[in-house]
Design a protein around this motif. Structure first.
Motif, PDB file in Angstrom:
ATOM      1  N   GLY A 200      -6.057  -6.922  28.250  1.00 32.96           N
ATOM      2  CA  GLY A 200      -5.007  -6.003  28.657  1.00 32.96           C
ATOM      3  C   GLY A 200      -5.496  -4.616  29.034  1.00 32.96           C
ATOM      4  N   THR A 201      -4.617  -3.911  29.759  1.00 32.00           N
ATOM      5  CA  THR A 201      -4.829  -2.525  30.169  1.00 32.00           C
ATOM      6  C   THR A 201      -3.752  -1.677  29.514  1.00 32.00           C
ATOM      7  OG1 THR A 201      -5.748  -3.233  32.298  1.00 32.00           O
ATOM      8  CG2 THR A 201      -4.969  -0.963  32.147  1.00 32.00           C
ATOM      9  N   PHE A 202      -4.145  -0.540  28.961  1.00 29.96           N
ATOM     10  CA  PHE A 202      -3.233   0.286  28.187  1.00 29.96           C
ATOM     11  C   PHE A 202      -3.179   1.690  28.776  1.00 29.96           C
ATOM     12  CE2 PHE A 202      -4.625  -3.114  25.550  1.00 29.96           C
ATOM     13  CZ  PHE A 202      -3.539  -3.448  24.761  1.00 29.96           C
ATOM     14  N   VAL A 203      -1.968   2.210  28.934  1.00 27.44           N
ATOM     15  CA  VAL A 203      -1.749   3.588  29.362  1.00 27.44           C
ATOM     16  C   VAL A 203      -1.044   4.299  28.209  1.00 27.44           C
ATOM     17  CG1 VAL A 203      -0.583   5.110  30.994  1.00 27.44           C
ATOM     18  CG2 VAL A 203      -1.643   3.002  31.800  1.00 27.44           C
ATOM     19  N   ASN A 204      -1.698   5.322  27.678  1.00 27.64           N
ATOM     20  CA  ASN A 204      -1.182   6.043  26.510  1.00 27.64           C
ATOM     21  C   ASN A 204      -0.870   5.081  25.376  1.00 27.64           C
ATOM     22  OD1 ASN A 204      -1.381   8.329  28.142  1.00 27.64           O
ATOM     23  ND2 ASN A 204       0.768   8.246  28.741  1.00 27.64           N
ATOM     24  N   GLU A 205      -1.774   4.100  25.203  1.00 28.27           N
ATOM     25  CA  GLU A 205      -1.724   3.116  24.121  1.00 28.27           C
ATOM     26  C   GLU A 205      -0.541   2.164  24.216  1.00 28.27           C
ATOM     27  OE1 GLU A 205      -4.158   2.416  22.030  1.00 28.27           O
ATOM     28  OE2 GLU A 205      -5.238   3.927  23.159  1.00 28.27           O
ATOM     29  N   HIS A 206       0.002   1.968  25.430  1.00 30.44           N
ATOM     30  CA  HIS A 206       1.041   0.963  25.659  1.00 30.44           C
ATOM     31  C   HIS A 206       0.568   0.033  26.765  1.00 30.44           C
ATOM     32  CE1 HIS A 206       4.524   2.415  23.211  1.00 30.44           C
ATOM     33  NE2 HIS A 206       3.790   3.512  23.214  1.00 30.44           N
ATOM     34  N   ARG A 207       0.615  -1.259  26.467  1.00 29.00           N
ATOM     35  CA  ARG A 207       0.104  -2.246  27.424  1.00 29.00           C
ATOM     36  C   ARG A 207       0.981  -2.280  28.665  1.00 29.00           C
ATOM     37  NH1 ARG A 207      -2.458  -8.065  25.863  1.00 29.00           N
ATOM     38  NH2 ARG A 207      -3.063  -8.713  27.960  1.00 29.00           N
ATOM     39  N   VAL A 208       0.338  -2.327  29.829  1.00 27.74           N
ATOM     40  CA  VAL A 208       1.066  -2.296  31.092  1.00 27.74           C
ATOM     41  C   VAL A 208       0.519  -3.378  32.015  1.00 27.74           C
ATOM     42  CG1 VAL A 208       1.532   0.180  30.902  1.00 27.74           C
ATOM     43  CG2 VAL A 208      -0.492  -0.593  32.146  1.00 27.74           C
ATOM     44  N   ARG A 209       1.360  -3.784  32.949  1.00 30.53           N
ATOM     45  CA  ARG A 209       0.928  -4.645  34.056  1.00 30.53           C
ATOM     46  C   ARG A 209       0.601  -3.799  35.274  1.00 30.53           C
ATOM     47  NH1 ARG A 209      -0.734  -9.418  32.089  1.00 30.53           N
ATOM     48  NH2 ARG A 209       0.836 -10.335  30.696  1.00 30.53           N
ATOM     49  N   ALA A 210       1.528  -2.929  35.621  1.00 32.57           N
ATOM     50  CA  ALA A 210       1.325  -1.961  36.699  1.00 32.57           C
ATOM     51  C   ALA A 210       2.181  -0.752  36.381  1.00 32.57           C
ATOM     52  CB  ALA A 210       1.706  -2.557  38.055  1.00 32.57           C
ATOM     53  N   GLN A 211       1.627   0.433  36.538  1.00 35.90           N
ATOM     54  CA  GLN A 211       2.366   1.640  36.168  1.00 35.90           C
ATOM     55  C   GLN A 211       1.882   2.825  36.988  1.00 35.90           C
ATOM     56  OE1 GLN A 211       3.371   2.322  32.044  1.00 35.90           O
ATOM     57  NE2 GLN A 211       2.698   4.454  32.178  1.00 35.90           N
ATOM     58  N   ASP A 212       2.846   3.690  37.338  1.00 33.64           N
ATOM     59  CA  ASP A 212       2.501   4.953  37.996  1.00 33.64           C
ATOM     60  C   ASP A 212       1.748   5.837  37.013  1.00 33.64           C
ATOM     61  OD1 ASP A 212       3.911   3.919  40.053  1.00 33.64           O
ATOM     62  OD2 ASP A 212       5.535   5.370  40.029  1.00 33.64           O
ATOM     63  N   LEU A 213       0.736   6.518  37.529  1.00 32.39           N
ATOM     64  CA  LEU A 213      -0.040   7.430  36.709  1.00 32.39           C
ATOM     65  C   LEU A 213       0.364   8.862  36.993  1.00 32.39           C
ATOM     66  CD1 LEU A 213      -3.636   5.916  36.957  1.00 32.39           C
ATOM     67  CD2 LEU A 213      -2.080   5.819  35.010  1.00 32.39           C
ATOM     68  N   VAL A 214       0.331   9.686  35.970  1.00 30.50           N
ATOM     69  CA  VAL A 214       0.601  11.113  36.108  1.00 30.50           C
ATOM     70  C   VAL A 214      -0.583  11.860  35.508  1.00 30.50           C
ATOM     71  CG1 VAL A 214       3.083  10.790  36.001  1.00 30.50           C
ATOM     72  CG2 VAL A 214       1.821  11.260  33.916  1.00 30.50           C
ATOM     73  N   PRO A 215      -0.759  13.125  35.878  1.00 27.08           N
ATOM     74  CA  PRO A 215      -1.864  13.890  35.299  1.00 27.08           C
ATOM     75  C   PRO A 215      -1.783  13.934  33.774  1.00 27.08           C
ATOM     76  CG  PRO A 215      -0.949  15.039  37.181  1.00 27.08           C
ATOM     77  CD  PRO A 215      -0.037  13.884  36.914  1.00 27.08           C
ATOM     78  N   GLY A 216      -2.889  13.603  33.138  1.00 23.60           N
ATOM     79  CA  GLY A 216      -2.933  13.594  31.681  1.00 23.60           C
ATOM     80  C   GLY A 216      -2.797  12.226  31.061  1.00 23.60           C
ATOM     81  N   ASP A 217      -2.405  11.211  31.843  1.00 25.49           N
ATOM     82  CA  ASP A 217      -2.336   9.854  31.304  1.00 25.49           C
ATOM     83  C   ASP A 217      -3.729   9.384  30.895  1.00 25.49           C
ATOM     84  OD1 ASP A 217       0.356   9.401  31.384  1.00 25.49           O
ATOM     85  OD2 ASP A 217       0.363   8.386  33.322  1.00 25.49           O
ATOM     86  N   VAL A 218      -3.793   8.621  29.816  1.00 27.59           N
ATOM     87  CA  VAL A 218      -5.064   8.089  29.319  1.00 27.59           C
ATOM     88  C   VAL A 218      -5.027   6.567  29.435  1.00 27.59           C
ATOM     89  CG1 VAL A 218      -6.565   7.821  27.316  1.00 27.59           C
ATOM     90  CG2 VAL A 218      -5.481  10.021  27.774  1.00 27.59           C
ATOM     91  N   ILE A 219      -5.991   6.016  30.146  1.00 29.01           N
ATOM     92  CA  ILE A 219      -6.115   4.570  30.336  1.00 29.01           C
ATOM     93  C   ILE A 219      -7.171   4.055  29.365  1.00 29.01           C
ATOM     94  CG2 ILE A 219      -6.615   2.728  31.985  1.00 29.01           C
ATOM     95  CD1 ILE A 219      -6.012   4.748  34.227  1.00 29.01           C
ATOM     96  N   ARG A 220      -6.831   2.983  28.656  1.00 34.82           N
ATOM     97  CA  ARG A 220      -7.823   2.355  27.776  1.00 34.82           C
ATOM     98  C   ARG A 220      -8.083   0.940  28.257  1.00 34.82           C
ATOM     99  NH1 ARG A 220      -7.614  -0.787  23.360  1.00 34.82           N
ATOM    100  NH2 ARG A 220      -5.426  -0.374  22.899  1.00 34.82           N
ATOM    101  N   ILE A 221      -9.354   0.640  28.481  1.00 34.27           N
ATOM    102  CA  ILE A 221      -9.805  -0.691  28.874  1.00 34.27           C
ATOM    103  C   ILE A 221     -10.926  -1.072  27.922  1.00 34.27           C
ATOM    104  CG2 ILE A 221     -10.897  -2.071  30.674  1.00 34.27           C
ATOM    105  CD1 ILE A 221      -9.525  -0.289  32.724  1.00 34.27           C
ATOM    106  N   GLY A 222     -10.671  -2.052  27.072  1.00 28.62           N
ATOM    107  CA  GLY A 222     -11.661  -2.388  26.059  1.00 28.62           C
ATOM    108  C   GLY A 222     -11.862  -1.212  25.115  1.00 28.62           C
ATOM    109  N   ARG A 223     -13.120  -0.753  25.018  1.00 28.64           N
ATOM    110  CA  ARG A 223     -13.434   0.404  24.174  1.00 28.64           C
ATOM    111  C   ARG A 223     -13.541   1.692  24.981  1.00 28.64           C
ATOM    112  NH1 ARG A 223     -17.131  -3.642  22.770  1.00 28.64           N
ATOM    113  NH2 ARG A 223     -16.745  -4.643  20.745  1.00 28.64           N
ATOM    114  N   SER A 224     -13.192   1.647  26.245  1.00 29.31           N
ATOM    115  CA  SER A 224     -13.398   2.792  27.132  1.00 29.31           C
ATOM    116  C   SER A 224     -12.088   3.522  27.401  1.00 29.31           C
ATOM    117  CB  SER A 224     -14.007   2.332  28.463  1.00 29.31           C
ATOM    118  OG  SER A 224     -15.187   1.593  28.241  1.00 29.31           O
ATOM    119  N   LEU A 225     -12.171   4.864  27.462  1.00 28.21           N
ATOM    120  CA  LEU A 225     -11.022   5.712  27.751  1.00 28.21           C
ATOM    121  C   LEU A 225     -11.268   6.484  29.039  1.00 28.21           C
ATOM    122  CD1 LEU A 225     -10.089   7.302  24.285  1.00 28.21           C
ATOM    123  CD2 LEU A 225      -9.032   5.348  25.401  1.00 28.21           C
ATOM    124  N   TYR A 226     -10.230   6.548  29.878  1.00 31.65           N
ATOM    125  CA  TYR A 226     -10.278   7.315  31.116  1.00 31.65           C
ATOM    126  C   TYR A 226      -9.025   8.170  31.196  1.00 31.65           C
ATOM    127  CZ  TYR A 226     -13.966   4.063  32.380  1.00 31.65           C
ATOM    128  OH  TYR A 226     -15.120   3.331  32.374  1.00 31.65           O
TER     129      TYR A 226
END
Length: 374
Positions: A87-113
């Motif tokens: 899964g892909t997580f935006v602000n620690e909530h799993r998403v399928r597809a989501q609009d991003l805004v400045p400050g959003d944090v994406i988590r993939i595995g152990r990596s944060l963006y």
């Protein structure tokens, strides 16, 4: 967090997403709250995964070969999960597809963006905030509305609350409005810790103390009239004058007890555990969803959590597997174990297979969060 050697880069709400689509959109890889690498987002999709041909290569076994993509679509910046396993997580909530805004944090595995654009921090439009973050920073008093656009606290120029004292990372804490309420993520922690903010919660970052004040929705005219109306006094039944007054309702503690473990122990002729209940009892309280406020007590027996009705904790959630997880006792520790679920078990925002529980841990299964009390 994976080490720096595990990474390599290769060239390559409408209002909120429009802000993210400004010039200079980029992803910053976070390592303990500090930006370790920057990946510009151009016209072509930015593929993230374990495939060597990915624009952002991850040497992480929790990442799929083609895990996620970040791209512009109709002037909107979107992250899309590419049918990944974990899964892909935006602000620690799993998403399928989501609009991003400045400050959003994406988590993939152990990596944060973290999603960044030029001109941050951006001017915030109040609208209907979930609450306010108030306090006094080194630059003076502040009062920021808590909306779906995250509030960033750190020493980076893009931070909404900039703290330049020693020990503060580029992005120390993120605060955002999410479906479960208002949450804060400690980006500088390894692994990052996620917790929900209640009204009046204090957040200490370095030497700065911030206070969260929830916004209260004004009551409707009918609700105000009902509140002002005097309560009707019940008519006592004949002879009820001598009866004692009714007692308060018991607290909503749903105690789960089981005698099966004891009978099975006797069948196996195992020695009896002579420790007291206090040495291995545990309570977990649901913090959101249909079970919000309910407390489940663990007294040493095995508790199953899932979508099956026979589960001790039944969650009616499409993101929850039929037999999703269990809590049980192992060598003096109380552990939670993932039963090969489809969407995983998360403790303090980190996917786990089996881990001992500690007081204050936050368990997330599907969209439901539980707070651990030992």
């Amino acid at each position: 967090m994976p080490s720096h050697d595990e990474y390599s880069s290769r060239d390559g709400s409408r209002e909120r997403s429009h802000a993210a689509a400004q010039s200079g959109a980029r992803l910053g890889r976070l390592d303990a709250g500090c930006v370790a690498a920057v990946f510009p987002i151009a016209g072509e999709p930015l593929i993230i995964g374990r495939d060597p041909g990915s624009q952002i290569f991850l040497g992480d076994t929790l990442a799929s070969k083609r895990h996620a993509a970040v791209s512009f679509q109709d002037r909107r910046l979107i992250v899309e999960d590419l049918n990944s396993l974990n899964g892909t997580f935006v602000n620690e909530h799993r998403v399928r597809a989501q609009d991003l805004v400045p400050g959003d944090v994406i988590r993939i595995g152990r990596s944060l963006y973290i999603c960044l654009v030029d001109g941050m921090p951006l001017k915030r439009r109040v609208g209907r905030p979930a609450g306010w973050l108030v306090g006094r920073s080194p630059t003076g008093a502040l009062k920021l509305p808590v909306t779906k656009t995250p509030i960033l606290i750190g020493r980076a120029p893009e931070a909404d609350v900039r703290l330049v004292e020693d020990g503060i990372c580029d992005f120390q804490v993120q605060i955002a409005r999410v479906p479960g309420g208002v949450q804060a993520i400690q980006l500088a922690a390894d692994p990052p810790r996620c917790f929900v903010l209640a009204d009046g919660a204090e957040l200490k970052v370095g030497g700065t103390v911030l206070l969260y004040r929830a916004a209260h929705t004004p009551a409707s005219k009918g609700a105000r009239r009902a509140a002002a109306r005097p309560a009707a006094r019940p008519i006592p039944a004949p002879g009820a004058e001598d009866e004692p007054p009714p007692q308060d309702e018991p607290s909503r503690a749903y105690v789960i007890r089981s005698l099966e473990a004891e009978s099975q122990r006797m069948d196996r002729d195992e020695p009896r555990d002579t420790r007291t209940y206090d040495s291995w009892k545990c309570r977990i309280t649901a913090r959101n969803g249909p079970l919000a406020g309910k407390t489940f007590m663990f007294l040493g027996q095995r508790i199953t959590i899932g979508r099956e009705k026979k589960s001790k904790i039944h969650l009616h959630d499409k993101d929850v597997s039929r037999s999703h997880a269990c809590i049980w006792r192992q060598e003096g520790d109380i552990v939670i174990e993932d039963l090969n679920s489809g969407n995983g078990v998360f403790v303090n925002g980190l996917a786990v297979r089996r881990v001992p529980l500690k007081p204050g841990d936050v368990i997330r299964i599907g969209s439901t969060e539980f707070l651990v009390h030992l």
